[in-house]
Design a protein around this motif. Sequence first.
Motif, PDB file in Angstrom:
ATOM      1  N   ASN A   1      68.994  40.395  18.545  1.00 21.96           N
ATOM      2  CA  ASN A   1      68.391  40.167  17.231  1.00 21.96           C
ATOM      3  C   ASN A   1      68.905  38.902  16.555  1.00 21.96           C
ATOM      4  O   ASN A   1      68.171  38.236  15.818  1.00 21.96           O
ATOM      5  N   THR A   2      70.159  38.565  16.783  1.00 19.89           N
ATOM      6  CA  THR A   2      70.729  37.394  16.121  1.00 19.89           C
ATOM      7  C   THR A   2      70.050  36.116  16.589  1.00 19.89           C
ATOM      8  O   THR A   2      69.626  35.272  15.783  1.00 19.89           O
ATOM      9  N   ARG A   3      69.919  35.948  17.908  1.00 16.06           N
ATOM     10  CA  ARG A   3      69.241  34.760  18.434  1.00 16.06           C
ATOM     11  C   ARG A   3      67.762  34.774  18.077  1.00 16.06           C
ATOM     12  O   ARG A   3      67.161  33.735  17.806  1.00 16.06           O
ATOM     13  N   LEU A   4      67.186  35.961  18.058  1.00 14.30           N
ATOM     14  CA  LEU A   4      65.776  36.069  17.693  1.00 14.30           C
ATOM     15  C   LEU A   4      65.560  35.610  16.258  1.00 14.30           C
ATOM     16  O   LEU A   4      64.634  34.845  15.971  1.00 14.30           O
ATOM     17  N   ALA A   5      66.425  36.071  15.347  1.00 15.28           N
ATOM     18  CA  ALA A   5      66.293  35.664  13.950  1.00 15.28           C
ATOM     19  C   ALA A   5      66.453  34.162  13.809  1.00 15.28           C
ATOM     20  O   ALA A   5      65.722  33.514  13.043  1.00 15.28           O
ATOM     21  N   ARG A   6      67.395  33.602  14.540  1.00 15.99           N
ATOM     22  CA  ARG A   6      67.592  32.152  14.511  1.00 15.99           C
ATOM     23  C   ARG A   6      66.352  31.421  15.027  1.00 15.99           C
ATOM     24  O   ARG A   6      65.937  30.396  14.475  1.00 15.99           O
ATOM     25  N   GLY A   7      65.760  31.959  16.092  1.00 17.73           N
ATOM     26  CA  GLY A   7      64.552  31.352  16.642  1.00 17.73           C
ATOM     27  C   GLY A   7      63.403  31.351  15.652  1.00 17.73           C
ATOM     28  O   GLY A   7      62.683  30.353  15.513  1.00 17.73           O
ATOM     29  N   LEU A   8      63.218  32.454  14.950  1.00 14.88           N
ATOM     30  CA  LEU A   8      62.149  32.529  13.960  1.00 14.88           C
ATOM     31  C   LEU A   8      62.393  31.546  12.822  1.00 14.88           C
ATOM     32  O   LEU A   8      61.451  30.978  12.256  1.00 14.88           O
ATOM     33  N   GLU A   9      63.657  31.317  12.489  1.00 18.70           N
ATOM     34  CA  GLU A   9      63.984  30.370  11.420  1.00 18.70           C
ATOM     35  C   GLU A   9      63.635  28.934  11.807  1.00 18.70           C
ATOM     36  O   GLU A   9      63.233  28.136  10.958  1.00 18.70           O
ATOM     37  N   ILE A  10      63.799  28.589  13.076  1.00 17.53           N
ATOM     38  CA  ILE A  10      63.561  27.207  13.480  1.00 17.53           C
ATOM     39  C   ILE A  10      62.124  26.956  13.917  1.00 17.53           C
ATOM     40  O   ILE A  10      61.788  25.835  14.312  1.00 17.53           O
ATOM     41  N   GLY A  11      61.283  27.988  13.869  1.00 20.97           N
ATOM     42  CA  GLY A  11      59.872  27.734  14.121  1.00 20.97           C
ATOM     43  C   GLY A  11      59.235  28.473  15.277  1.00 20.97           C
ATOM     44  O   GLY A  11      58.080  28.218  15.609  1.00 20.97           O
ATOM     45  N   VAL A  12      59.959  29.391  15.930  1.00 20.60           N
ATOM     46  CA  VAL A  12      59.337  30.225  16.961  1.00 20.60           C
ATOM     47  C   VAL A  12      58.288  31.113  16.292  1.00 20.60           C
ATOM     48  O   VAL A  12      58.550  31.738  15.261  1.00 20.60           O
ATOM     49  N   ASN A  13      57.098  31.158  16.860  1.00 23.09           N
ATOM     50  CA  ASN A  13      56.006  31.909  16.240  1.00 23.09           C
ATOM     51  C   ASN A  13      56.018  33.385  16.583  1.00 23.09           C
ATOM     52  O   ASN A  13      55.640  34.228  15.766  1.00 23.09           O
ATOM     53  N   ASP A  14      56.420  33.717  17.795  1.00 17.19           N
ATOM     54  CA  ASP A  14      56.386  35.112  18.220  1.00 17.19           C
ATOM     55  C   ASP A  14      57.413  35.300  19.325  1.00 17.19           C
ATOM     56  O   ASP A  14      57.975  34.335  19.853  1.00 17.19           O
TER      57      ASP A  14
END
Length: 377
Positions: free
Chosen positions: A240-253
Motif C-alpha cells: 500500500n505504501t508504494r501504491l499510494a506513492r505511485g498514485l501521488e506521482i501520477g499513476v492512473n490505476d
Amino acid sequence: MTARILVVDDIPSNVKLLEARLSAEYFDVVTATSGAEALAICERAECDVVLLDVMMPDMDGFEVCRRLKSTPKTHHIPVVMVTALDQPSDRVTGLESGADDFLTKPVSDVALIARVRSLSRLKLMTDELRMRAVTSRDIGIESPEREAIADTGLGGRVLVVDDRAASAERISAMLSAAHTVEIEADPGEALFRAAEGNFDLVIVSLGLADFDGLRLCSQVRSLDRTRSVPILAITDAEDNTRLARGLEIGVNDYLSRPIDKNELLARTRTQIRKKRYTERLRDNVQLSIELAITDPLTGLSNRRYMESHVGTLIEQAATRGKPLTVLVIDIDYFKSINDTYGHDAGDDVLREFAIRIKKSVRGIDLACRHGARGLWW
C-alpha cells in the motif's frame, strides 16, 4: 487541493466511518443512503468523486454506476465501489459497470485517501476541459460526450514494461485479443518507446529487478509526449505504501498480483476510454480556438487575432529596434461583382484571393482578413 466526495451507503455506521476518514483529510463530504438520491446529487453536479456501496435495497451499486456512466451529464464523475464483496467476479462486474476502482472492506486508509486524491486531481483537469467544451458547443461545435459513452475501450496500443519475461508474456497473452501489445524489458528503452509509440496505455511492473518502477512512472508522466498517457501499475499484494506513492506521482490505476485476466481487461478498457475522452475534449478546445481566430470564409486569421497579434509584433519590433512592415490590400470594384453576379460569386472571389495570398506569403508572415474586402498580412 480538496474536493467534494459523495458517500453512498444505506448503513449509517458505514457512512459515518467514511465521512470521518475523509473529513480528517479536509475533503468536503456529502452523503446519500440510496441509489436514487445519489443519482440526483450527481445530476446536479454536486460532487467530484463517488464512493459507492454495492449492496443497497432499492438499487444496487452496479446499477447506479451503470446509470452514471451512461448519461452524458455524469459519465465523467469518478466512481469507487467500497464494499464487503471480495470475489474477483464482483470486482470485474463493478469495473465493467464503469467503476474507476473497486475496494474491498476493510479498506486501508492509505489506499483509500490516495485513490480519492488521485481521482480528484484527474476530475479537476477533466472539468476544466469540459467547461471549455460547453463553451465550444454554444458556438456550434459538437460535444464529445456521446462518443465517449459509446467508446468500447478496445483496439488500443499497450506497452508492457516488465523485466520478467514470463510475467510480460502472460500479460500480453491476456490482452492481445483486444489490443495491440508491445513488451519492453529495459526501463530506459521503455521511456523512449513510450514517447515515440503513440500508446494508449503503459503498464509498468513496480517489481523491476534493477530499476525503480515508480521512477519510470514519474519519467513517463513528466515528458510532454507521454504526460497524458495513462499508467497502470502492477504491484505486489498489500504494497500500500508504494501504491499510494505511485498514485501521488501520477499513476492512473493499479492491479495486484496474482493478475486476474478479466480485471486486467476491464481496467485496461477503462483507462483507454478515459484517454480517448480527454483527447476528444482537447481536440474540441483546439478547434474552438481555431474557429475563434479564423475567418470562416477565407481561412485566414480574422480581425480579432490580427489586432492582438499586431500589438505584440509592434512591441517586439520596438524592443529589437527592427522595422515592421504592414501591407494592406483592397480589391477594386468588388462591390460591382456582388451587384452583378450575387454575393455567392463575391465569396468565391474572396476565397480565391485568399488562396493566392497564402501561396505568396512566407512562413513568418501573417495573412489576415480585416473586413469585407481588405486583407492584411
